[in-house]
Design a protein around this motif. Structure first.
Motif, mmCIF file in Angstrom:
data_model
loop_
_atom_site.group_PDB
_atom_site.id
_atom_site.type_symbol
_atom_site.label_atom_id
_atom_site.label_comp_id
_atom_site.label_asym_id
_atom_site.label_seq_id
_atom_site.Cartn_x
_atom_site.Cartn_y
_atom_site.Cartn_z
ATOM 1 N N MET A 217 0.839 -1.174 0.000
ATOM 2 C CA MET A 217 0.000 0.000 0.000
ATOM 3 C C MET A 217 0.891 1.246 0.000
ATOM 4 O O MET A 217 1.986 1.247 0.541
ATOM 5 N N ILE A 218 0.371 2.307 -0.586
ATOM 6 C CA ILE A 218 1.027 3.603 -0.629
ATOM 7 C C ILE A 218 0.107 4.594 0.069
ATOM 8 O O ILE A 218 -1.084 4.648 -0.231
ATOM 9 N N SER A 219 0.663 5.358 0.977
ATOM 10 C CA SER A 219 -0.109 6.408 1.648
ATOM 11 C C SER A 219 0.412 7.760 1.191
ATOM 12 O O SER A 219 1.621 8.004 1.212
ATOM 13 N N LEU A 220 -0.512 8.617 0.789
ATOM 14 C CA LEU A 220 -0.163 9.959 0.339
ATOM 15 C C LEU A 220 -0.741 10.993 1.290
ATOM 16 O O LEU A 220 -1.880 10.849 1.757
ATOM 17 N N SER A 221 0.014 12.018 1.527
ATOM 18 C CA SER A 221 -0.482 13.212 2.196
ATOM 19 C C SER A 221 -0.202 14.347 1.220
ATOM 20 O O SER A 221 0.968 14.653 0.935
ATOM 21 N N ILE A 222 -1.264 14.917 0.673
ATOM 22 C CA ILE A 222 -1.122 15.937 -0.364
ATOM 23 C C ILE A 222 -1.693 17.249 0.161
ATOM 24 O O ILE A 222 -2.855 17.317 0.561
ATOM 25 N N PHE A 223 -0.856 18.270 0.140
ATOM 26 C CA PHE A 223 -1.277 19.595 0.591
ATOM 27 C C PHE A 223 -1.587 20.451 -0.637
ATOM 28 O O PHE A 223 -0.747 20.583 -1.528
ATOM 29 N N VAL A 224 -2.809 21.002 -0.647
ATOM 30 C CA VAL A 224 -3.260 21.801 -1.782
ATOM 31 C C VAL A 224 -3.736 23.165 -1.298
ATOM 32 O O VAL A 224 -4.278 23.294 -0.203
ATOM 33 N N GLU A 225 -3.517 24.165 -2.122
ATOM 34 C CA GLU A 225 -4.017 25.502 -1.834
ATOM 35 C C GLU A 225 -5.290 25.690 -2.637
ATOM 36 O O GLU A 225 -5.254 25.736 -3.872
ATOM 37 N N CYS A 226 -6.415 25.739 -1.940
ATOM 38 C CA CYS A 226 -7.691 25.893 -2.629
ATOM 39 C C CYS A 226 -8.724 26.524 -1.703
ATOM 40 O O CYS A 226 -8.503 26.672 -0.505
ATOM 41 N N GLN A 227 -9.862 26.874 -2.274
ATOM 42 C CA GLN A 227 -10.890 27.609 -1.553
ATOM 43 C C GLN A 227 -11.702 26.750 -0.584
ATOM 44 O O GLN A 227 -12.155 27.227 0.435
ATOM 45 N N ASN A 228 -11.904 25.470 -0.955
ATOM 46 C CA ASN A 228 -12.786 24.633 -0.142
ATOM 47 C C ASN A 228 -12.534 23.153 -0.436
ATOM 48 O O ASN A 228 -11.750 22.806 -1.316
ATOM 49 N N LYS A 229 -13.236 22.285 0.293
ATOM 50 C CA LYS A 229 -13.078 20.836 0.122
ATOM 51 C C LYS A 229 -13.500 20.372 -1.267
ATOM 52 O O LYS A 229 -12.904 19.442 -1.814
ATOM 53 N N ASP A 230 -14.527 21.007 -1.829
ATOM 54 C CA ASP A 230 -14.983 20.603 -3.164
ATOM 55 C C ASP A 230 -13.878 20.782 -4.204
ATOM 56 O O ASP A 230 -13.694 19.935 -5.080
ATOM 57 N N GLU A 231 -13.142 21.858 -4.104
ATOM 58 C CA GLU A 231 -12.030 22.089 -5.023
ATOM 59 C C GLU A 231 -10.931 21.042 -4.801
ATOM 60 O O GLU A 231 -10.323 20.556 -5.751
ATOM 61 N N ALA A 232 -10.690 20.674 -3.553
ATOM 62 C CA ALA A 232 -9.713 19.628 -3.251
ATOM 63 C C ALA A 232 -10.158 18.286 -3.835
ATOM 64 O O ALA A 232 -9.337 17.520 -4.340
ATOM 65 N N ILE A 233 -11.452 17.993 -3.784
ATOM 66 C CA ILE A 233 -11.973 16.744 -4.360
ATOM 67 C C ILE A 233 -11.725 16.706 -5.863
ATOM 68 O O ILE A 233 -11.370 15.660 -6.419
ATOM 69 N N VAL A 234 -11.877 17.833 -6.535
ATOM 70 C CA VAL A 234 -11.606 17.895 -7.977
ATOM 71 C C VAL A 234 -10.142 17.551 -8.250
ATOM 72 O O VAL A 234 -9.826 16.798 -9.181
ATOM 73 N N ILE A 235 -9.235 18.060 -7.426
ATOM 74 C CA ILE A 235 -7.806 17.760 -7.583
ATOM 75 C C ILE A 235 -7.554 16.276 -7.323
ATOM 76 O O ILE A 235 -6.794 15.625 -8.048
ATOM 77 N N SER A 236 -8.212 15.717 -6.316
ATOM 78 C CA SER A 236 -8.086 14.284 -6.023
ATOM 79 C C SER A 236 -8.556 13.440 -7.201
ATOM 80 O O SER A 236 -7.923 12.445 -7.564
ATOM 81 N N THR A 237 -9.649 13.821 -7.807
ATOM 82 C CA THR A 237 -10.182 13.102 -8.970
ATOM 83 C C THR A 237 -9.204 13.170 -10.142
ATOM 84 O O THR A 237 -9.005 12.182 -10.855
ATOM 85 N N GLU A 238 -8.582 14.323 -10.331
ATOM 86 C CA GLU A 238 -7.579 14.472 -11.390
ATOM 87 C C GLU A 238 -6.402 13.522 -11.148
ATOM 88 O O GLU A 238 -5.930 12.851 -12.073
ATOM 89 N N LEU A 239 -5.947 13.443 -9.905
ATOM 90 C CA LEU A 239 -4.857 12.528 -9.567
ATOM 91 C C LEU A 239 -5.263 11.081 -9.824
ATOM 92 O O LEU A 239 -4.503 10.310 -10.410
ATOM 93 N N LYS A 240 -6.449 10.724 -9.395
ATOM 94 C CA LYS A 240 -6.918 9.345 -9.581
ATOM 95 C C LYS A 240 -6.862 8.937 -11.049
ATOM 96 O O LYS A 240 -6.409 7.843 -11.380
ATOM 97 N N LYS A 241 -7.287 9.801 -11.930
ATOM 98 C CA LYS A 241 -7.261 9.497 -13.368
ATOM 99 C C LYS A 241 -5.834 9.288 -13.864
ATOM 100 O O LYS A 241 -5.581 8.440 -14.712
ATOM 101 N N LYS A 242 -4.883 10.056 -13.333
ATOM 102 C CA LYS A 242 -3.493 9.943 -13.775
ATOM 103 C C LYS A 242 -2.833 8.640 -13.322
ATOM 104 O O LYS A 242 -2.005 8.090 -14.026
ATOM 105 N N ILE A 243 -3.190 8.149 -12.135
ATOM 106 C CA ILE A 243 -2.497 6.978 -11.601
ATOM 107 C C ILE A 243 -3.279 5.679 -11.758
ATOM 108 O O ILE A 243 -2.765 4.617 -11.408
ATOM 109 N N GLU A 244 -4.485 5.737 -12.309
ATOM 110 C CA GLU A 244 -5.298 4.524 -12.457
ATOM 111 C C GLU A 244 -4.578 3.360 -13.128
ATOM 112 O O GLU A 244 -4.759 2.216 -12.701
ATOM 113 N N PRO A 245 -3.738 3.586 -14.150
ATOM 114 C CA PRO A 245 -3.055 2.435 -14.769
ATOM 115 C C PRO A 245 -2.113 1.680 -13.830
ATOM 116 O O PRO A 245 -1.758 0.541 -14.097
#
Length: 118
Positions: free
Chosen positions: A1-29
């Protein structure tokens, strides 16, 4: 297992979720499971959030396969002695994250097979 702690500068949790979704798409393979554990305000810096993410791969990683996963998130990483943790921060010269709102990533590898040549 890999554990990530990612710090993002954004306005709210919804914006952070969008960034998380972007990451998920990049690492899915490279992974078989992606679990967003939490998104919490970072207590030290206003306007930053910390995302805790767990990733599961189909087998124990070696340095080379771990680096392929890391390269989807950032072009530069500092490995700790022992090769169990990798860090990327915006303070590193020439570093480019997968999203400009990402400021810091701490990546911990639970299962790791060291190659004798490293």
């Amino acid at each position: 297992m890999i554990s990530l702690s990612i710090f993002v500068e954004c306005q709210n949790k919804d914006e952070a979720i969008v960034i998380s979704t972007e990451l998920k798409k990049k690492i899915e393979p490279f992974i078989i499971n992606y679990e967003l554990q939490e998104i919490i305000p970072y207590r030290k810096i206003d306007g930053w959030f910390n995302m805790g993410i767990n990733l599961e791969t189909s087998n124990i990683l070696e340095v080379e396969s771990a680096e392929r996963i890391l390269e989807t998130m950032s072009n530069k990483w500092d490995w700790t002695k022992g090769w169990s943790t990798a860090l990327a921060t915006e303070r590193m010269d020439g570093l480019v994250f997968f999203n400009e709102k990402v400021k810091f990533i701490d990546c911990w590898f639970e299962d790791f097979a060291l190659n004798e040549t490293k």
